[in-house]
Design a protein around this motif. Structure first.
Motif, short mmCIF file in Angstrom:
data_model
loop_
_atom_site.label_atom_id
_atom_site.label_comp_id
_atom_site.label_asym_id
_atom_site.label_seq_id
_atom_site.Cartn_x
_atom_site.Cartn_y
_atom_site.Cartn_z
N VAL A 61 0.86 -1.17 0.00
CA VAL A 61 0.00 0.00 0.00
C VAL A 61 0.90 1.22 0.00
N THR A 62 0.67 2.13 -0.94
CA THR A 62 1.56 3.29 -1.03
C THR A 62 0.83 4.47 -1.64
N ALA A 63 1.22 5.65 -1.24
CA ALA A 63 0.77 6.88 -1.89
C ALA A 63 1.93 7.53 -2.63
N ASP A 64 3.11 6.86 -2.64
CA ASP A 64 4.32 7.36 -3.31
C ASP A 64 4.90 6.21 -4.12
N LEU A 65 4.42 6.07 -5.37
CA LEU A 65 4.78 4.92 -6.19
C LEU A 65 6.27 4.89 -6.50
N ALA A 66 6.86 6.06 -6.76
CA ALA A 66 8.29 6.11 -7.08
C ALA A 66 9.12 5.57 -5.93
N SER A 67 8.76 5.95 -4.73
CA SER A 67 9.49 5.46 -3.55
C SER A 67 9.33 3.95 -3.40
N PHE A 68 8.10 3.44 -3.73
CA PHE A 68 7.89 2.00 -3.60
C PHE A 68 8.75 1.24 -4.60
N TRP A 69 8.74 1.69 -5.87
CA TRP A 69 9.58 1.00 -6.86
C TRP A 69 11.04 0.97 -6.40
N ARG A 70 11.46 2.04 -5.78
CA ARG A 70 12.87 2.14 -5.40
C ARG A 70 13.21 1.33 -4.15
N ASP A 71 12.33 1.36 -3.16
CA ASP A 71 12.69 0.81 -1.85
C ASP A 71 11.89 -0.42 -1.44
N GLY A 72 10.68 -0.54 -1.92
CA GLY A 72 9.83 -1.60 -1.41
C GLY A 72 9.61 -2.76 -2.35
N TYR A 73 9.75 -2.52 -3.63
CA TYR A 73 9.38 -3.54 -4.60
C TYR A 73 10.22 -4.80 -4.48
N GLN A 74 11.52 -4.65 -4.28
CA GLN A 74 12.38 -5.84 -4.28
C GLN A 74 11.97 -6.83 -3.19
N GLY A 75 11.55 -6.34 -2.05
CA GLY A 75 11.10 -7.24 -1.01
C GLY A 75 9.83 -7.98 -1.41
N VAL A 76 8.89 -7.26 -2.03
CA VAL A 76 7.66 -7.89 -2.49
C VAL A 76 7.99 -8.92 -3.58
N ARG A 77 8.91 -8.56 -4.53
CA ARG A 77 9.31 -9.46 -5.62
C ARG A 77 9.90 -10.74 -5.06
N ALA A 78 10.79 -10.59 -4.06
CA ALA A 78 11.43 -11.78 -3.48
C ALA A 78 10.39 -12.69 -2.81
N GLU A 79 9.35 -12.10 -2.21
CA GLU A 79 8.34 -12.90 -1.50
C GLU A 79 7.38 -13.58 -2.45
N LEU A 80 6.98 -12.90 -3.55
CA LEU A 80 5.90 -13.40 -4.39
C LEU A 80 6.38 -14.06 -5.69
N ARG A 81 7.62 -13.86 -6.10
CA ARG A 81 8.10 -14.37 -7.39
C ARG A 81 8.00 -15.89 -7.46
N GLY A 82 8.40 -16.53 -6.36
CA GLY A 82 8.35 -18.00 -6.36
C GLY A 82 6.92 -18.52 -6.26
N ARG A 83 6.04 -17.76 -5.63
CA ARG A 83 4.67 -18.20 -5.46
C ARG A 83 3.87 -18.04 -6.75
N TYR A 84 4.24 -16.99 -7.54
CA TYR A 84 3.51 -16.73 -8.80
C TYR A 84 4.53 -16.65 -9.95
N PRO A 85 5.13 -17.77 -10.32
CA PRO A 85 6.19 -17.76 -11.36
C PRO A 85 5.67 -17.46 -12.76
N LYS A 86 4.37 -17.61 -12.98
CA LYS A 86 3.82 -17.36 -14.31
C LYS A 86 3.65 -15.87 -14.60
N HIS A 87 3.85 -15.03 -13.59
CA HIS A 87 3.66 -13.60 -13.77
C HIS A 87 5.01 -12.90 -13.82
N PRO A 88 5.10 -11.81 -14.56
CA PRO A 88 6.39 -11.12 -14.71
C PRO A 88 6.79 -10.40 -13.40
#
Length: 846
Positions: free
Chosen positions: A799-826
């Motif tokens: 949840v964010t109101a600052d998308l640029a900050s999320f891409w920079r600081d938060g996305y990698q953690g979400v990617r690491a958590e969900l990439r293996g669970r949803y491998p069919k998605h980019p």
């Protein structure tokens, strides 16, 4: 033969020259003299010239109580060596002993007020002494104001003396035009103080109720005082009931006489206590022995610390005495009784630490008492609001307003508050205006004898053992041989003569009813009820669900086993409010019927259409109502449209605008408008409930005017109605979809619905992959949306109101958590530069 030895022993004698000088020079004086100094007995004799000194004058002495008036007259007559009625006499209600040549007359303040109303000049009176004015009784305050008025306008030569037993005299001096204060110092003996609090906490007084544990403790302190000290014991208790209970606990003794002294005691008992007894005595007394009476032989005082003061509850229309903690001034007065003749002791039944928390002085009656009689007095005096009278305390406006309502209802004053002929007659009866009205107006229905009997019962508190049924109490009084019955019979004789000698047309509704009238009825219960209902018309009550509803709106209950229980109608004469109870409790009442209720409370009788929201829908009926009591109810078919509309609005206020038909689109429109109002303000409308109610004519008409019931409300399209509030005139309404769109196109091309549930920051819930490539958070009306980035399963991943900050600081953690669970998605390394998509990797490869 004048008893000069007794006169010379009175300490106030030394103050007489200064008092004479004050009266000669100023015409008024405030005399401060402790109890026992002779201010009540020697001063009037000296002012009248009965001691062989000074000019002959006629002196009137006003006392607050009948027992004090009789005692003072008898004491002065004894000092002169005469019988009462010769040079000194007295007049109290129902009793007069004044000879043709009397120069001193002792009266109660009530008698003085009646005399002033008949003869404002007080012809033939040279000096008026207001005794015990420190007690601040309402009659005394009123008499002082009237006398000052008389002196200023009619009789400048009339001399006034305000006599007080306390040193708080400056207020009286200022009230009497800067009157000199003359002090007489007593010869009081020292009084030791013994603090004797209960061993265990007791409940504080409430209404008339006193904790029995405290009374048992007081009785034990009396026994202790008898064992530890010599002389008679004077015990102060708040009322008659408490005196009787303590007397019962003390029991009978062969060595000590227990004497009960109060305003209801037989005259013989009241008189006997003022002379020395043959044996040691315990005198149980109310506060009347604080300063009005001297009880010889007393060396010990036991003080319960309680007193009774009048109170009135204007909202409920119930007034009565209530038990309070006695003031420190009262405590000093009571203690001083032990040191009148020799050194003494006072046992105080409370802790020393509590003493400083007690009120300094008693509450002035004008601040707390029922002001109906006072309002009638001042109206008859020609000053309905009492603004031109010299009063130490102005009457409370609420109390005066309530009093005027009562007086208007009984025809005693007109709409401007001026006394009518009827009001002047009521003021001369020596009764509360309610009781005066009942006496005069009930005669045509019940006769003078029955009217006098019932009013006499109502004019004084009946003994508890007489019960709560007024008709039964009347039969007990007729048979009774007690002091109350004796006083009652005397008052009946007086009132019978008064009722027979006054002829006035009935007031208000009675004048309309008297022609057809209620036929005379020989049943005593009904006759008693007629008188009670005329005295307390707003307390006529009908049985309603196990309790009684008075026409005033107050509910009351009767006790188990009461003769009043279960009858359809009663008139409540006396009621109180028990601790922890929401309803009043009937202490004294009478059986009545609906005809009597209509007669007595006729000014409150009305028939009207009542349309309201009740039970979840519009209810229309024609109601005949006696105040708060519904007499008859009929369904109303063709109700006034305005009343129906008001009922529908009341339903909307109670249950909300959910009563209308809200489609999903209508609900969203209201949310969008709330968002614009919050962030942009005008011209976007406020669509909160309060504002919608205030502007209902603008958006809910004409649908509302056509509605008749709840079902009609449910057919009104709320979205179509609320759209009327959009700023169409300015053209801004056309920008609604621009400023607060229902949906937003995201980078993937999808049109996603915006959630305006929280107008502070709307929510955009979208799959994370559909936002790839967007550098900044989306905004509407300048407000950044709160973006809920969803996992492929549709659950919030961030949840964010600052998308640029999320891409920079938060996305990698979400990617690491969900990439293996949803491998069919980019899950690209650089989401800010990636291609947004709604699809899986497989779709992308195709």
């Amino acid at each position: 033969m004048i008893r000069y030895d007794a006169l010379d022993a009175l300490p106030v004698r030394g103050a007489l020259p200064a008092l004479d000088d004050a009266l000669e020079g100023h015409g008024t004086a405030v005399l401060v003299a402790p109890p026992g100094t002779g201010k009540t007995t020697l001063v009037p004799l000296a002012l009248a010239g009965l001691l062989g000194e000074g000019p002959e004058r006629r002196v009137v002495v006003a006392e607050p109580r009948r027992i004090a008036a009789r005692a003072a007259a008898r004491r002065m007559a004894w000092l002169l060596g005469e019988r009462v009625g010769q040079s000194v006499g007295y007049t109290v209600r129902g009793e007069r002993a004044v000879g043709r040549h009397a120069r001193v007359e002792v009266v109660t303040t009530g008698v003085l007020l009646q005399r002033l109303q008949r003869d404002q000049e007080l012809a033939g009176v040279d000096v008026v002494v207001l005794d015990e004015c420190h007690e601040r009784h309402l009659d005394a305050d009123t008499a002082a104001a009237f006398l000052w008025d008389v002196r200023g306008t009619l009789r400048p030569e009339l001399r006034l003396v305000a006599a007080s037993a306390t040193t708080d005299a400056q207020g009286w001096a200022e009230l009497l035009g800067g009157a000199p204060v003359v002090e007489a110092h007593g010869a009081a003996h020292p009084v030791d103080v013994v603090w004797a609090p209960p061993a265990r906490p007791v409940r504080p007084p409430h209404g008339m109720r006193v904790d029995p544990a405290l009374l048992a403790h007081v009785a034990s302190v009396v026994r202790r005082a008898l064992a530890e000290r010599e002389g008679d014991v004077l015990c102060f208790l708040p009322g008659v009931g408490e005196i009787a209970r303590v007397a019962g606990q003390l029991g009978e003794s062969g060595e000590v006489d227990v004497v009960q002294v109060h305003g209801r005691a037989p005259a013989a008992v009241q008189d006997a206590v003022l002379v020395p007894g043959e044996r040691r005595r315990v005198v149980l007394s109310t506060s009347l022995a604080e300063s009005s009476l001297t009880v010889p032989g007393v060396r010990v005082v036991v003080d319960s610390g309680l007193a009774r003061e009048p109170r009135v509850d204007h909202a409920r229309g119930l007034s009565a005495l209530t038990t309070v903690r006695a003031s420190r001034a009262a405590g000093r007065q009571r203690a001083g009784r032990a040191g009148r003749e020799a050194p003494g002791v006072v046992y105080r039944c409370w802790a020393e630490a509590e003493d400083a928390r007690l009120p300094r002085f008693p509450a002035p009656e004008i601040k707390v008492a029922d002001l109906t009689a006072f309002a009638l007095q001042v109206a008859c005096w020609g000053d309905p609001d009492a603004s031109g009278l010299a009063l130490l305390d102005a009457p409370p406006s609420g109390g005066m307003a309530a009093a005027r309502e009562v007086l208007e209802a009984v025809g005693a004053v007109d709409s401007a508050g001026r006394a009518t002929e009827r009001g002047a007659a009521l003021a001369r009866l020596g009764l509360h205006p309610r009781l005066g009205r009942a006496l005069l107006d009930s005669v045509p229905f019940v006769g003078a004898e029955r009217a006098a009997e019932v009013v006499a019962l109502l004019s004084e508190e009946t003994p508890r053992e007489y019960g709560d049924d007024l008709a039964g109490a009347l039969r007990r009084a007729r048979r009774g041989g007690d002091a109350y019955a004796s006083r009652w019979r005397s008052e009946v004789r007086r009132l019978r003569g008064v009722a027979s000698g006054v002829a006035l047309p009935p007031a208000g509704a009675l004048s309309r009813e008297a022609g057809a009238g209620i036929p005379a009825d020989s049943r005593e219960e009904r006759q008693v009820g007629v008188v009670a209902a005329l005295a307390f018309p707003e307390r006529v009550a009908r049985s309603d669900g196990g309790s009684y509803l008075m026409v005033s709106g107050t509910r009351a209950e009767v006790g188990d086993g009461s003769a009043l229980r279960g009858v359809p109608w009663i008139a409540v004469a006396v009621a109180d409010r028990p601790v922890g109870k929401g309803h009043a409790r009937v202490r004294l009442g009478a059986v009545v019927d609906e005809d009597v209720a209509r007669l007595a409370a006729g000014t409150l009788l009305e028939e009207r259409e009542e349309v309201g929201w009740d039970g979840g829908d519009v209810v229309a009926r024609r109601v005949e109502r006696l105040g708060a009591v519904e007499l008859t109810v009929r369904a109303l078919r063709d109700a006034d449209p305005g009343l129906v509309r008001g009922a529908l609005l009341e339903g909307l206020r109670r249950e909300g605008f959910g009563l209308l038909r809200w489609s999903p689109e209508a609900g969203v429109l209201r949310q969008r408008l709330a968002f614009l109002r919050l962030h942009l303000g005008e011209p976007w409308p406020d669509v909160g409930d309060a504002s919608l109610h205030a502007r209902v004519e603008e958006w809910l008409e004409p649908e509302l005017s056509r509605a008749r019931r709840r079902a009609d409300l449910a057919r009104i399209d709320a979205g179509e109605a609320i759209a009327r509030l959009l700023p169409w005139a300015s053209g801004e309404a056309g920008r609604l979809d621009e400023l607060a769109p229902e949906r937003m196109t995201v980078p993937s091309g999808s049109r996603i619905r915006i959630d305006y549930t929280r107008p502070e920051q709307p929510v955009l819930a979208v799959k994370l992959q559909e936002m790839f490539g967007l550098q900044e958070s989306p905004r509407i009306a300048g407000v950044p949306l709160l973006v809920h980035l969803l996992s492929p399963a549709g659950r919030p991943a961030a949840v964010t109101a600052d998308l640029a900050s999320f891409w920079r600081d938060g996305y990698q953690g979400v990617r690491a958590e969900l990439r293996g669970r949803y491998p069919k998605h980019p899950w690209p390394q650089d989401p800010a530069g990636a291609e947004p998509t709604r699809h899986t990797n497989a779709r992308l490869r195709r």
